[in-house]
Design an enzyme around this catalytic site. Sequence first.
Site, PDB file in Angstrom:
ATOM      1  N   THR A 224       0.819  -1.088   0.058  1.00 19.57           N
ATOM      2  CA  THR A 224      -0.095   0.007  -0.075  1.00 19.57           C
ATOM      3  C   THR A 224       0.891   1.332  -0.132  1.00 19.57           C
ATOM      4  OG1 THR A 224      -1.692  -1.274   1.169  1.00 19.57           O
ATOM      5  CG2 THR A 224      -1.784   1.352   1.588  1.00 19.57           C
ATOM      6  N   ARG A 252     -14.261  -7.264  -0.535  1.00 17.78           N
ATOM      7  CA  ARG A 252     -13.674  -6.734   0.773  1.00 17.78           C
ATOM      8  C   ARG A 252     -13.194  -5.538   0.868  1.00 17.78           C
ATOM      9  NH1 ARG A 252      -8.273  -5.554   2.370  1.00 17.78           N
ATOM     10  NH2 ARG A 252      -7.733  -6.073   4.679  1.00 17.78           N
ATOM     11  N   VAL A 253     -13.107  -4.744   2.001  1.00 17.39           N
ATOM     12  CA  VAL A 253     -12.640  -3.623   2.018  1.00 17.39           C
ATOM     13  C   VAL A 253     -11.816  -3.571   3.211  1.00 17.39           C
ATOM     14  CG1 VAL A 253     -13.256  -1.275   2.486  1.00 17.39           C
ATOM     15  CG2 VAL A 253     -14.753  -2.356   0.986  1.00 17.39           C
ATOM     16  N   GLY A 254     -10.683  -2.885   3.192  1.00 15.72           N
ATOM     17  CA  GLY A 254      -9.787  -3.077   4.230  1.00 15.72           C
ATOM     18  C   GLY A 254      -9.590  -1.574   4.907  1.00 15.72           C
ATOM     19  N   ASP A 255      -8.715  -1.333   5.668  1.00 14.59           N
ATOM     20  CA  ASP A 255      -8.429  -0.184   6.512  1.00 14.59           C
ATOM     21  C   ASP A 255      -8.054   1.210   5.755  1.00 14.59           C
ATOM     22  OD1 ASP A 255      -5.950  -1.433   5.831  1.00 14.59           O
ATOM     23  OD2 ASP A 255      -5.065   0.172   7.409  1.00 14.59           O
ATOM     24  N   THR A 275      -0.264   1.046   6.654  1.00 15.06           N
ATOM     25  CA  THR A 275       0.093  -0.065   5.805  1.00 15.06           C
ATOM     26  C   THR A 275       0.134  -1.339   6.644  1.00 15.06           C
ATOM     27  OG1 THR A 275       1.259  -1.440   4.248  1.00 15.06           O
ATOM     28  CG2 THR A 275       2.450   0.177   5.523  1.00 15.06           C
ATOM     29  N   GLY A 276      -0.561  -2.437   6.221  1.00 16.07           N
ATOM     30  CA  GLY A 276      -0.547  -3.782   7.171  1.00 16.07           C
ATOM     31  C   GLY A 276      -1.745  -4.463   6.847  1.00 16.07           C
ATOM     32  N   GLY A 278      -5.141  -5.268   7.201  1.00 18.69           N
ATOM     33  CA  GLY A 278      -6.187  -4.200   7.468  1.00 18.69           C
ATOM     34  C   GLY A 278      -7.237  -4.560   8.404  1.00 18.69           C
TER      35      GLY A 278
HETATM   36  N1  ASP Z   1      -3.827  -2.453   4.598  1.00 28.35           N
HETATM   37  C1  ASP Z   1      -3.970  -2.848   3.222  1.00 28.35           C
HETATM   38  C2  ASP Z   1      -5.425  -3.418   3.550  1.00 28.35           C
HETATM   39  O1  ASP Z   1      -5.466  -4.268   4.232  1.00 28.35           O
HETATM   40  C3  ASP Z   1      -3.161  -3.697   2.764  1.00 28.35           C
HETATM   41  C4  ASP Z   1      -1.844  -3.130   2.695  1.00 28.35           C
HETATM   42  O2  ASP Z   1      -1.207  -2.126   3.816  1.00 28.35           O
HETATM   43  O3  ASP Z   1      -0.847  -3.519   2.113  1.00 28.35           O
HETATM   44  O4  ASP Z   1      -6.065  -3.497   2.340  1.00 28.35           O
END
Ligand code: ASP
Length: 358
Positions: A224, A252-255, A275-276, A278
């Site tokens: 990300t 799916r929706v992340g953070d 980033t991580g 989510g």
């Molecule tokens: N945080 C993002 C998600 O979970 C993924 C990422 O940071 O690479 O969608």
Amino acid sequence: MQKNFSFKLLRSALGNTVVGGLALILAQGFLIMGCETGKVATTDGADSYPVTLVIHGGAGTISRKNMTPEREQEYRKALQHALDTGFSVLTKGGKSIDAVIAAITYLEDCPLFNAGKGSVFTYSGRNELDASLMDGSNLKAGAVAGVTTIKNPIQAAHAVMTQSEHVMLAGRGAEQFAAEHGLTIVDPSYFVDSARYEQFINRRKQQGTKDAASPDGPEKKFGTVGAVALDQYGNIAAATSTGGMSDKRFGRVGDSPIIGAGTYARNTTCGVSATGWGEYFIRLAVAHDISAMMEYGGLSLQEAADSVIMKKLPALGGDGGIIALDQKGNIAMPFNTEGMYRGYIRSPGKAEVFMYKD
Ligand code: ASP
């Protein structure tokens, strides 16, 4: 002269304290007006605030043993270019919100990162993109989620913030809105990077029918992108853009597009982009939690960021990192993974880029 004379008269009539207070109020009023007109400058001609830009390009198993020198150079160059692009907005007197959009747009167009072109694939082999941004001067925010045809999702998030009454638009509604507001619409195949597609196909062969989003693939890397900027007017803005997690389920929706989880900005505390994994960042409201620890607990930026990323996040089983910036220009970039693509730039304008722990 006239001014001095009136001031003296006023002082003798009202007393020093009252006049002193009045002068302070007038000075503050002038400063606020100056902010609005973009003309805040200290007497020595320096910027009022230390203009700064900090970015990330994702966290994960980024280590020297997994990297070739050529590949490392490519990442370094791309991160430096993103920093220079955003910083030139700030040094020309531009606003932090425009600086983060400029940096993220470049990273979205660069296939090295998991955002825009080069995004990872969902379980069904599509690219579904999420992005958000926030203006710390007024707490306005915009986001798009699960979009498949908007070339630069961060620009769509900005359009949602500035040209709608909403904070987040998802899927077809977001795409229609972006088209109506003149943003570039592309065929979904635009986002496909051939190297990334090959990884997807190989992983699919290894995994068989396992249907679970996980960062545990051979390339345990999130990718990300994010940016946080402080402009000369003291305004902080934060932005995040992503293709999400490899093999995520349809819808799916992340953070990243969730204000308070993957992105947050408030002038009086800080700006944060995450980033991580989510799901953990959503459950901990990571970006807002860092701001809240500063606001309610009086923690410094570094203390708040470390507490969330190095303690609360791993305690729950999550991993990743954040970049954060406060109004004094302090930067924090903690991560609990092997590495995180990251960097910053501030006056006099030399970009510093890092990838590994050391
Ligand atoms: N945080 C993002 C998600 O979970 C993924 C990422 O940071 O690479 O969608």
